[in-house]
Design a protein around this motif. Structure first.
Motif, PDB file in Angstrom:
ATOM      1  N   GLY A   1       0.790  -1.347   0.079  1.00 56.43           N
ATOM      2  CA  GLY A   1       0.051   0.116  -0.228  1.00 56.43           C
ATOM      3  C   GLY A   1       0.649   1.310  -0.009  1.00 56.43           C
ATOM      4  N   MET A   2       2.349   0.906  -0.051  1.00 57.13           N
ATOM      5  CA  MET A   2       2.843   2.314   0.120  1.00 57.13           C
ATOM      6  C   MET A   2       3.713   2.455  -1.029  1.00 57.13           C
ATOM      7  SD  MET A   2       1.943   3.665   2.933  1.00 57.13           S
ATOM      8  CE  MET A   2       3.363   4.873   3.528  1.00 57.13           C
ATOM      9  N   ILE A   3       4.303   3.496  -1.365  1.00 55.09           N
ATOM     10  CA  ILE A   3       5.348   3.750  -2.598  1.00 55.09           C
ATOM     11  C   ILE A   3       6.657   2.786  -2.383  1.00 55.09           C
ATOM     12  CG2 ILE A   3       6.986   5.168  -4.064  1.00 55.09           C
ATOM     13  CD1 ILE A   3       4.957   7.565  -3.372  1.00 55.09           C
ATOM     14  N   ALA A   4       6.879   2.185  -3.277  1.00 58.40           N
ATOM     15  CA  ALA A   4       8.018   1.051  -2.955  1.00 58.40           C
ATOM     16  C   ALA A   4       9.193   1.803  -2.742  1.00 58.40           C
ATOM     17  CB  ALA A   4       8.026  -0.038  -4.113  1.00 58.40           C
ATOM     18  N   GLU A   5      10.225   1.425  -2.195  1.00 60.81           N
ATOM     19  CA  GLU A   5      11.549   1.970  -2.101  1.00 60.81           C
ATOM     20  C   GLU A   5      12.060   1.953  -3.278  1.00 60.81           C
ATOM     21  OE1 GLU A   5      15.479   1.820   0.659  1.00 60.81           O
ATOM     22  OE2 GLU A   5      13.316   0.859   1.250  1.00 60.81           O
ATOM     23  N   GLY A   6      12.623   3.100  -3.832  1.00 60.27           N
ATOM     24  CA  GLY A   6      13.606   3.391  -5.279  1.00 60.27           C
ATOM     25  C   GLY A   6      12.493   3.814  -6.385  1.00 60.27           C
ATOM     26  N   LEU A   7      11.181   3.706  -6.110  1.00 62.71           N
ATOM     27  CA  LEU A   7      10.506   4.313  -7.112  1.00 62.71           C
ATOM     28  C   LEU A   7       9.969   5.643  -7.084  1.00 62.71           C
ATOM     29  CD1 LEU A   7       8.070   0.970  -7.839  1.00 62.71           C
ATOM     30  CD2 LEU A   7      10.275   1.671  -8.893  1.00 62.71           C
ATOM     31  N   GLU A   8       9.613   6.269  -8.191  1.00 63.48           N
ATOM     32  CA  GLU A   8       9.342   7.602  -8.263  1.00 63.48           C
ATOM     33  C   GLU A   8       7.978   7.883  -7.874  1.00 63.48           C
ATOM     34  OE1 GLU A   8       9.801   9.347 -11.987  1.00 63.48           O
ATOM     35  OE2 GLU A   8      11.445   7.755 -12.400  1.00 63.48           O
ATOM     36  N   HIS A   9       6.940   7.164  -8.224  1.00 64.13           N
ATOM     37  CA  HIS A   9       5.392   7.163  -8.028  1.00 64.13           C
ATOM     38  C   HIS A   9       4.902   5.977  -7.262  1.00 64.13           C
ATOM     39  CE1 HIS A   9       5.696  10.954 -10.021  1.00 64.13           C
ATOM     40  NE2 HIS A   9       6.665  10.498 -10.614  1.00 64.13           N
ATOM     41  N   GLY A  10       3.736   6.425  -6.613  1.00 66.30           N
ATOM     42  CA  GLY A  10       2.828   5.104  -6.039  1.00 66.30           C
ATOM     43  C   GLY A  10       1.889   4.492  -6.983  1.00 66.30           C
ATOM     44  N   ASN A  11       0.906   4.268  -6.389  1.00 58.49           N
ATOM     45  CA  ASN A  11      -0.234   3.439  -7.065  1.00 58.49           C
ATOM     46  C   ASN A  11      -1.654   4.096  -6.979  1.00 58.49           C
ATOM     47  OD1 ASN A  11      -1.327   1.196  -8.313  1.00 58.49           O
ATOM     48  ND2 ASN A  11      -1.791   0.138  -6.615  1.00 58.49           N
ATOM     49  N   SER A  12      -1.583   5.551  -6.871  1.00 56.74           N
ATOM     50  CA  SER A  12      -2.643   6.338  -6.635  1.00 56.74           C
ATOM     51  C   SER A  12      -3.146   6.656  -8.277  1.00 56.74           C
ATOM     52  CB  SER A  12      -2.461   7.435  -5.827  1.00 56.74           C
ATOM     53  OG  SER A  12      -3.720   8.596  -6.020  1.00 56.74           O
ATOM     54  N   PRO A  13      -4.438   6.530  -8.322  1.00 53.27           N
ATOM     55  CA  PRO A  13      -4.856   7.222  -9.765  1.00 53.27           C
ATOM     56  C   PRO A  13      -4.650   8.627  -9.794  1.00 53.27           C
ATOM     57  CG  PRO A  13      -6.864   6.492  -8.465  1.00 53.27           C
ATOM     58  CD  PRO A  13      -5.416   5.918  -7.729  1.00 53.27           C
ATOM     59  N   PHE A  14      -4.621   9.408  -8.861  1.00 49.65           N
ATOM     60  CA  PHE A  14      -4.462  10.754  -8.729  1.00 49.65           C
ATOM     61  C   PHE A  14      -3.001  11.326  -9.160  1.00 49.65           C
ATOM     62  CE2 PHE A  14      -8.350  10.306  -6.075  1.00 49.65           C
ATOM     63  CZ  PHE A  14      -9.241  10.705  -6.723  1.00 49.65           C
ATOM     64  N   GLU A  15      -2.182  10.305  -9.172  1.00 45.03           N
ATOM     65  CA  GLU A  15      -0.888  10.644  -9.495  1.00 45.03           C
ATOM     66  C   GLU A  15      -0.731  10.827 -11.015  1.00 45.03           C
ATOM     67  OE1 GLU A  15       2.723   9.112  -7.339  1.00 45.03           O
ATOM     68  OE2 GLU A  15       1.104   7.970  -6.313  1.00 45.03           O
TER      69      GLU A  15
ATOM     70  N   GLU B   1      -8.812   7.815   1.780  1.00 45.75           N
ATOM     71  CA  GLU B   1     -10.386   7.805   1.280  1.00 45.75           C
ATOM     72  C   GLU B   1     -10.702   8.152   0.031  1.00 45.75           C
ATOM     73  OE1 GLU B   1     -14.610   9.687   2.671  1.00 45.75           O
ATOM     74  OE2 GLU B   1     -13.125   9.408   4.096  1.00 45.75           O
ATOM     75  N   LYS B   2     -10.147   9.214  -0.639  1.00 46.92           N
ATOM     76  CA  LYS B   2     -10.243   9.721  -1.636  1.00 46.92           C
ATOM     77  C   LYS B   2     -10.003   8.738  -2.855  1.00 46.92           C
ATOM     78  CE  LYS B   2      -8.776  13.504  -4.821  1.00 46.92           C
ATOM     79  NZ  LYS B   2      -7.616  14.419  -4.819  1.00 46.92           N
ATOM     80  N   ASP B   3      -9.005   8.025  -2.780  1.00 51.50           N
ATOM     81  CA  ASP B   3      -8.615   6.840  -3.674  1.00 51.50           C
ATOM     82  C   ASP B   3      -9.565   5.947  -3.684  1.00 51.50           C
ATOM     83  OD1 ASP B   3      -6.170   8.311  -3.917  1.00 51.50           O
ATOM     84  OD2 ASP B   3      -4.954   6.388  -4.177  1.00 51.50           O
ATOM     85  N   ILE B   4     -10.317   5.513  -2.481  1.00 53.08           N
ATOM     86  CA  ILE B   4     -11.199   4.385  -2.606  1.00 53.08           C
ATOM     87  C   ILE B   4     -12.359   4.825  -3.009  1.00 53.08           C
ATOM     88  CG2 ILE B   4     -12.207   2.744  -0.700  1.00 53.08           C
ATOM     89  CD1 ILE B   4     -10.245   3.356   1.363  1.00 53.08           C
ATOM     90  N   ARG B   5     -12.885   6.065  -2.760  1.00 54.18           N
ATOM     91  CA  ARG B   5     -14.220   6.560  -3.529  1.00 54.18           C
ATOM     92  C   ARG B   5     -13.878   6.357  -4.985  1.00 54.18           C
ATOM     93  NH1 ARG B   5     -18.040   8.315  -0.268  1.00 54.18           N
ATOM     94  NH2 ARG B   5     -17.509   8.648   1.782  1.00 54.18           N
ATOM     95  N   TYR B   6     -12.915   6.862  -5.431  1.00 52.56           N
ATOM     96  CA  TYR B   6     -12.525   7.209  -6.854  1.00 52.56           C
ATOM     97  C   TYR B   6     -12.675   5.517  -7.403  1.00 52.56           C
ATOM     98  CZ  TYR B   6     -10.271   7.603 -11.285  1.00 52.56           C
ATOM     99  OH  TYR B   6      -9.798   7.821 -12.596  1.00 52.56           O
ATOM    100  N   CYS B   7     -11.964   4.712  -7.015  1.00 53.79           N
ATOM    101  CA  CYS B   7     -11.743   3.477  -7.450  1.00 53.79           C
ATOM    102  C   CYS B   7     -13.158   2.486  -7.269  1.00 53.79           C
ATOM    103  CB  CYS B   7     -10.682   2.545  -6.692  1.00 53.79           C
ATOM    104  SG  CYS B   7      -9.013   3.028  -6.958  1.00 53.79           S
ATOM    105  N   LEU B   8     -13.917   3.002  -6.753  1.00 51.09           N
ATOM    106  CA  LEU B   8     -15.301   2.354  -6.734  1.00 51.09           C
ATOM    107  C   LEU B   8     -16.363   3.085  -7.577  1.00 51.09           C
ATOM    108  CD1 LEU B   8     -15.581   1.616  -2.818  1.00 51.09           C
ATOM    109  CD2 LEU B   8     -14.960  -0.050  -4.681  1.00 51.09           C
ATOM    110  N   LYS B   9     -15.831   4.015  -8.285  1.00 51.46           N
ATOM    111  CA  LYS B   9     -16.843   4.877  -9.117  1.00 51.46           C
ATOM    112  C   LYS B   9     -16.925   4.359 -10.640  1.00 51.46           C
ATOM    113  CE  LYS B   9     -16.798   9.240  -7.963  1.00 51.46           C
ATOM    114  NZ  LYS B   9     -16.511  10.489  -7.711  1.00 51.46           N
ATOM    115  N   PRO B  10     -17.867   3.837 -11.012  1.00 51.64           N
ATOM    116  CA  PRO B  10     -18.249   3.477 -12.487  1.00 51.64           C
ATOM    117  C   PRO B  10     -17.810   4.107 -13.497  1.00 51.64           C
ATOM    118  CG  PRO B  10     -20.061   2.915 -11.196  1.00 51.64           C
ATOM    119  CD  PRO B  10     -19.316   3.707 -10.336  1.00 51.64           C
TER     120      PRO B  10
END
Length: 242
Positions: free
Chosen positions: A75-89, A216-225
């Motif tokens: 659930g957290m940005i992996a060490e050594g990577l620039e960006h995470g797994n959030s659609p908002f990025e 929470e913002k990520d979760i709500r977005y990921c559940l939106k059709p």
């Protein structure tokens, strides 16, 4: 004689070996958040997304092709990577015409497992591209395996809910003799009026984990059709928009 193609649901990668993938369209489902982020990046104009199964591979490939390296572990940005797994990025002004190299705890792992098991074709699915997935599955008239990425092989609620959403829309076109599919559809019907509220009421494990990180913002977005309604198709090592 029943001429409809079959549809099955694998509720965990640990169950994937029970299904014949050779002539099937395998839908990789990792709602929170890999497949939601893939759909979003492609919807916002990414050239392609390259899913890899390790952080080291992600870093190496990103360097070779000048790609954006991204991913998470637990659930957290992996060490050594620039960006995470959030659609908002991945807004359009950042991702447009660029290549995203992505590795995640569950989703990219499942994709590579399905590949190794000879999947006929692979697409990725999540609520943000629900209609695109359903329309494609109906149009192809081929057998389908809905593959839930789950969480470290443990069944999780949101991937099951998405499988159920797909089933409720496409079931008339398929022969479904699969209890996992029936369970998924039943749970979805209980939840569909308020997916976020349902996850909250059930204290779903991944909901709990991401809320703990303030997502929470990520979760709500990921559940939106249909907020990123494109169809990511896996071809030659890359996910592209069909």
């Amino acid at each position: 004689m029943n001429s409809k193609p079959t549809l099955h649901t694998a509720l965990s990668p640990a169950l994937l070996h029970l299904y014949d993938l050779n002539h099937a369209i395998v839908v990789i489902i990792d709602v929170l958040r890999a497949t939601s982020t893939i759909a979003t990046a492609l919807h916002n104009g990414a050239k392609c997304v390259i899913p890899v199964d390790s952080v080291a591979k992600c870093i190496e490939l990103g360097r070779q092709i000048d790609g954006i390296t991204a991913g998470e572990r637990d659930g957290m940005i992996a060490e050594g990577l620039e960006h995470g797994n959030s659609p908002f990025e991945y807004p359009r002004d950042f991702i447009y015409n660029r290549t995203l190299v992505l590795t995640t705890t569950n989703g990219t792992k499942l994709l590579h497992m399905a590949l190794d098991r000879g999947a006929g074709q692979m697409i990725t699915g999540s609520f943000p591209n629900l209609s695109a997935v359903c329309d494609y599955l109906v149009s192809q008239n081929q057998s389908v395996v809905l593959g839930c990425a789950a969480w470290k092989d443990r069944v999780n609620l949101e991937d099951m809910l998405f499988a159920g959403a797909v089933i409720s829309r496409v079931k008339d076109h398929f022969s479904i003799n699969c209890d996992a599919s029936q369970i998924a559809e039943t749970v979805y019907h209980d939840a569909k009026s308020d997916l976020f509220g349902f996850m909250q009421a059930k204290n779903a494990s991944h909901y709990h984990r991401l809320m703990g990180y303030g997502l929470e913002k990520d979760i709500r977005y990921c559940l939106k059709p249909d907020v990123a309604n494109v169809l990511p198709l896996y071809e030659n090592g890359k996910l592209i928009v069909l």
